[in-house]
Write an enzyme that holds these catalytic residues in place. Structure first.
Site, PDB file in Angstrom:
ATOM      1  N   ASP A   1       0.707  -1.334  -0.061  1.00  0.00           N
ATOM      2  CA  ASP A   1      -0.351  -0.037  -0.053  1.00  0.00           C
ATOM      3  C   ASP A   1       0.426   1.276  -0.518  1.00  0.00           C
ATOM      4  O   ASP A   1       2.306   1.648   0.371  1.00  0.00           O
ATOM      5  CB  ASP A   1      -0.527  -0.177   1.145  1.00  0.00           C
TER       6      ASP A   1
HETATM    7  C1  NOJ Z   1      -3.935   4.074   0.285  1.00  0.00           C
HETATM    8  C2  NOJ Z   1      -5.246   3.134  -0.158  1.00  0.00           C
HETATM    9  O1  NOJ Z   1      -5.164   2.486   1.663  1.00  0.00           O
HETATM   10  C3  NOJ Z   1      -5.750   2.024  -0.830  1.00  0.00           C
HETATM   11  O2  NOJ Z   1      -6.698   1.578  -0.310  1.00  0.00           O
HETATM   12  C4  NOJ Z   1      -4.949   2.917  -2.235  1.00  0.00           C
HETATM   13  O3  NOJ Z   1      -5.398   1.762  -3.402  1.00  0.00           O
HETATM   14  C5  NOJ Z   1      -3.685   3.039  -2.258  1.00  0.00           C
HETATM   15  N1  NOJ Z   1      -3.993   4.782  -1.081  1.00  0.00           N
HETATM   16  C6  NOJ Z   1      -3.388   4.180  -3.343  1.00  0.00           C
HETATM   17  O4  NOJ Z   1      -4.529   4.927  -4.234  1.00  0.00           O
END
Ligand code: NOJ
Length: 761
Positions: free
Chosen positions: A289
């Site tokens: 993430d």
């Molecule tokens: C953080 C989020 O937790 C995740 O769900 C998302 O896909 C990513 N950022 C990318 O934007």
């Protein structure tokens, strides 16, 4: 204690399933040969570049060619990017990759296409209330078609975290509280996004199942918090949707921000390698993430260099945004902290993904400007979104047939969501164009025509306090008015009307990432508005907007009708008007329990009996498992939802009283539409294992059917149970079932069920 059957270890059980994205062997070996040849030519630096996934931040304005992203591409420092919007820009960046680099390796382009791209569907939590796998697959395939027409080939969806805590804002992004329902819907998402032939089709995108794992159990409902639970609970209650995604062939997995057993998921070897790769056989790409390798420093686990080595060694292939893989792994390799073989493996997975997406055949496959001109926000896609939205609405209360409304007289639409165009889509809809969306006010006016007059007043701000509201509306500001003047205007409008539709609840940005709440009631200013409207004596329909289960105790006690429409996407206004006037008939059922108060969360129907279950919910019982000041059960149970029509369940029957070893059991219930409308009912089947190695839930969903019946029509609804439905992970994490007595239950929701017992050999 019963003797267990089918003793399979967790690992064996899962490897027997066809896991991963493997296509047939011939194709695999072609891909392997191609990638091996390519990797033979690659330097270490080029390989590390493939593991790096920066965010474009969509900050590229003007000349894309001179952007920092283009420079990084020229230096072969990236394997793909996300957060760049617009096919022309993406095409140009792809051109830099395939024309201005030594090995001409194309880039993967990701984005959070969570519930639609330009045509926006209801938020995922709402979608899950349709219990309609075909609708979910259809919505995902439309989202894929639109995103791929605009340069994107990889979506960071579906989010399949089982979530049982209404305080957690990200409950809005998933499929609710139940692992069985969640797993069925997860498969539908993967199928919808990836289609049948990812490599050949230009209209499908790679799915990325997230957040692996257990992010939905963030402690205290606070985002990014730890998630700590026993293995038994992981396996029996939280794992199934992720495993289902892998089984359905999801091409990629994103690890979660939270720690698992104290180790950030990003660097948790048990989770990423032992479980995901070895037990489940996942052979796709594993991405972190956002900056979660970098955040291991703040977690107090390791600074960037060590965190990067640990993440790689744990099984991570691609580093989202922290630049740790790009900038530190070479040194870690020299120091013997990581191996070249592991770097190669990670690089291979990135290249395989590009291969599976067909990017080596045609790097511009997803970059066709004419598709972007013709295939986004089409009438066809919008009408699908409108149709599907209706299936996600949940009718929570409808006393005296308040709904549907008659197209006559004067209808007052009151509340801050009634005409909040920029809020209709809910969280994670950055790609939408809100000015093209329909609000309830637009929808009601066009549906009423000249038969009924629709009058509107905003009625209140979201919150009294300006600063609280500022946080709540986030990126979708609403014009604030004077609290007192808004209320006075609303009461004037309400007094002159025959019926009030109160459109209020949460603003779009009050759920989703970083939107936890400790008070899960309708915000203060709107609560007072509702109370004042009630004083007018007019009938009130609460048209509820929310991204989480709310405490609606006051509303249930005081209002005749509550229609929960969540956040329904670009077609909200028309879909709402369709249902308010009875053109569509509610059929949605809650995929998550609505608590009576925040003090009950986490709350879910499939709880385990304590040794002292509450004998009487209407009073406090000392030394029993209950509260001094509240009942145990939620206000609206899992699976609950009303319709304009009514369904009568006859007595259920079993075709035999024993499920023979290796055989099955049929459970049938007669269902009749006894009301005045054609409509769909979601019939639910639950089981309970009477005695087992570990205490088992009082009920577990094991089947559901969406049944459409014309008014007056009847049908027998039959489910077939097999031993698969009885299995669980026992105290030794062995997967199997315990022969003996089981209960099977059928009903319109998890509370109002009828029950029979059977034995399993
Ligand atoms: C953080 C989020 O937790 C995740 O769900 C998302 O896909 C990513 N950022 C990318 O934007």
């Amino acid at each position: 204690m019963k003797i267990r059957h089918l003793l399979l270890t967790a690992g064996v059980a899962c490897c027997l399933l066809s896991c991963g994205t493997s296509s047939d062997n011939g194709k695999d070996s072609e891909m392997n040969r191609f990638i091996s040849e390519l990797m033979d030519k690659m330097t270490l630096k080029e390989k590390l570049g493939q593991l790096n996934l920066p965010s474009g931040g969509d900050m590229i304005t003007g000349n894309v060619q001179n952007s920092p992203l283009a420079e990084a591409i020229r230096k072969e420092e990236i394997g793909g990017f996300f957060n760049v919007l617009g096919v022309e820009k993406i095409r140009e960046l792809q051109r830099v990759a395939v024309e201005e680099t030594r090995l001409k390796i194309p880039l993967i382009v990701g984005n959070d296409v969570i519930h639609g791209y330009k045509t926006i569907f209801p938020i995922p939590l709402a979608m899950s209330c349709s219990w309609d796998t075909a609708a979910v697959a259809r919505a995902a395939s439309i989202a894929a078609k639109e995103a791929s027409a605009d340069g994107i080939c990889w979506t960071f969806s579906p989010m399949v975290d089982v979530a049982r805590d209404a305080r957690w804002g990200r409950i809005a992004e998933g499929n609710g509280e139940d692992p069985y329902l969640g797993a069925q819907l997860t498969r539908a998402y993967v199928k919808g996004y990836q289609g049948d032939n990812l490599q050949k089709s230009d209209s499908s995108v790679m799915a990325c199942v997230k957040h692996f794992a257990f992010y939905g159990a963030s402690e205290s409902g606070r985002d990014y918090n730890i998630a700590d639970m026993s293995r038994i609970r992981m396996y029996n209650e939280f794992m199934e949707p992720y495993r289902a995604a892998v089984e359905a062939g999801a091409g990629s997995v994103m690890s979660s921000f939270n720690t698992v057993d104290g180790v950030p998921a990003t660097a948790n070897k048990w989770l990423l390698t032992d479980l995901l790769r070895k037990e489940w056989g996942f052979d796709g790409l594993l991405v972190t993430d956002y900056n979660s390798i970098g955040e291991m420093n703040t977690h107090g686990v390791a600074p960037l260099k060590e965190a990067s080595a640990r993440a790689l060694n744990a099984g991570t292939d691609m580093d989202m945004v922290s630049y740790g893989f790009l900038n530190t792994l070479e040194e870690s390799l020299k120091e013997g902290k990581v191996t070249e073989a592991r770097i190669d493996e990670a690089c291979r997975r990135v290249l395989e993904m590009k291969y599976k997406l067909g990017l080596f055949d045609d790097p511009y496959k997803y970059c066709k400007p004419e598709r972007a001109r013709n295939e986004l926000f089409t009438d066809e896609n919008r009408s699908e979104a409108r149709r599907i939205a209706a299936e996600t609405f949940v009718l929570l209360k409808n006393e005296g047939g308040t709904l549907p409304l008659k197209r006559e007289g004067r209808i007052a639409l009151i509340g801050p969501m009634g005409d909040a165009r920029n809020n209709m889509c809910g969280m994670w809809s950055a790609t939408c164009d809100p000015e093209r969306h329909v609000t309830p006010l637009d929808g009601l006016r066009s549906a009423a025509g000249d038969q009924a007059e629709i009058v509107y007043a905003k009625g209140s701000n979201i919150y009294y306090d300006e600063r609280t509201e500022k946080g709540a509306v986030g990126t979708r500001p609403l014009q604030r008015g004077d609290n007192k003047a808004l209320l006075e205007e609303a009461l004037r409008v309400a007094r002159g009307a025959d019926v009030i539709v109160a459109a209020l609840g949460e603003a779009a940005d009050m759920s989703g990432e970083s939107a936890s709440r400790t008070d899960i009631r309708i915000p203060d200013a709107q609560r007072d508005l509702l109370k004042a409207l009630k004083e007018t004596g007019k009938p009130i329909v609460l048209l509820l907007f929310t991204g989480r289960p709310l405490d609606l105790t006051w509303e249930e006690d005081n209002l005749p009708a509550i229609l929960n429409v969540w956040f329904a996407g670009s077609e909200t206004g028309d879909a709402v008007a369709d249902m308010l006037f009875g053109k569509t008939v509610p059929s949605g059922k809650l995929s998550t329990t609505f608590p009576r108060s925040v003090g009950q969360v986490p709350i879910y129907y499939s709880q385990v009996n304590t040794g002292r279950p509450d004998p009487n919910p209407d009073e406090f019982n000392r030394y029993q498992s209950n509260y001094l000041d509240e009942r145990n059960d939620g206000l609206y149970p899992f699976g609950y939802g009303l319709s304009y029509t009514t369904f009568e369940y006859g007595e259920m029957s079993l075709n035999q009283t024993t499920m023979p070893k290796g055989g099955s059991l049929k459970v049938t219930v007669p269902l009749k539409n006894t009301g005045e409308y054609d409509g769909a009912e979601i019939v639910q089947l639950y089981i309970h294992d009477r005695y087992a190695d570990i205490a088992r839930p009082v009920k577990e969903l094991k089947g559901f059917q969406r049944v459409f019946l014309k008014k007056g029509e009847s049908r027998d609804v039959t489910f077939t149970l097999t031993a698969e439905d009885l299995k669980y992970y026992n105290s030794e994490l062995t997967y199997g079932y315990d022969p003996g007595e089981f209960e099977v239950m059928i009903g319109p929701n998890s509370r109002d069920v009828q029950k029979k017992t059977f034995n399993a050999d």
